[in-house]
Design a protein around this motif. Structure first.
Motif, PDB file in Angstrom:
ATOM      1  N   ILE A 105       0.830  -1.197   0.000  1.00 38.71           N
ATOM      2  CA  ILE A 105       0.000   0.000   0.000  1.00 38.71           C
ATOM      3  C   ILE A 105       0.869   1.253   0.000  1.00 38.71           C
ATOM      4  O   ILE A 105       0.561   2.248  -0.651  1.00 38.71           O
ATOM      5  N   ALA A 106       1.958   1.217   0.756  1.00 41.05           N
ATOM      6  CA  ALA A 106       2.838   2.381   0.874  1.00 41.05           C
ATOM      7  C   ALA A 106       4.255   1.924   1.188  1.00 41.05           C
ATOM      8  O   ALA A 106       4.458   0.846   1.750  1.00 41.05           O
ATOM      9  N   ALA A 107       5.215   2.753   0.800  1.00 40.89           N
ATOM     10  CA  ALA A 107       6.630   2.505   1.109  1.00 40.89           C
ATOM     11  C   ALA A 107       7.230   3.793   1.647  1.00 40.89           C
ATOM     12  O   ALA A 107       6.922   4.876   1.157  1.00 40.89           O
ATOM     13  N   GLU A 108       8.066   3.663   2.667  1.00 36.91           N
ATOM     14  CA  GLU A 108       8.699   4.828   3.295  1.00 36.91           C
ATOM     15  C   GLU A 108      10.188   4.571   3.424  1.00 36.91           C
ATOM     16  O   GLU A 108      10.633   3.439   3.575  1.00 36.91           O
ATOM     17  N   GLY A 109      10.929   5.645   3.410  1.00 34.86           N
ATOM     18  CA  GLY A 109      12.387   5.576   3.569  1.00 34.86           C
ATOM     19  C   GLY A 109      13.063   5.661   2.226  1.00 34.86           C
ATOM     20  O   GLY A 109      12.482   5.407   1.191  1.00 34.86           O
ATOM     21  N   GLY A 110      14.325   5.999   2.288  1.00 36.42           N
ATOM     22  CA  GLY A 110      15.122   5.980   1.070  1.00 36.42           C
ATOM     23  C   GLY A 110      15.239   7.251   0.391  1.00 36.42           C
ATOM     24  O   GLY A 110      15.715   7.473  -0.623  1.00 36.42           O
TER      25      GLY A 110
END
Length: 85
Positions: free
Chosen positions: A80-85
């Protein structure tokens, strides 16, 4: 950072990433990821959503100074979502 479209959901209802998926997500070559995994410098946490977040899992991966999170539909494994990077 290569974000997968989906992750596997195992029989216990936990999110499971293949080693190549985890390495790509952390932006590292697979051999380096595997070496760090064996050395104990790769960590993961799976958290189950509650309340408004019920039905989701949050998968956090940490390697050295890098941290990535995926929010995943607990029923389908869809990211659904990705965080970081």
């Amino acid at each position: 950072m290569m974000v997968p479209d989906r992750v596997e959901i195992d029989a216990a209802g936990d999110a499971v990433l293949a080693a190549d998926q985890a390495a790509a997500l952390l932006g590292v070559a697979l051999p380096a990821f595997l070496a760090d995994l064996r050395a104990g410098v790769v960590f993961s946490i799976v958290e189950r959503g509650e309340g408004a977040d019920a039905g989701t899992l949050r998968l956090t991966l940490r390697r050295r100074g890098t941290e990535r999170r995926l929010v995943v539909d607990a029923a389908t494994g869809r990211v659904i979502a990705a965080e970081g990077g």
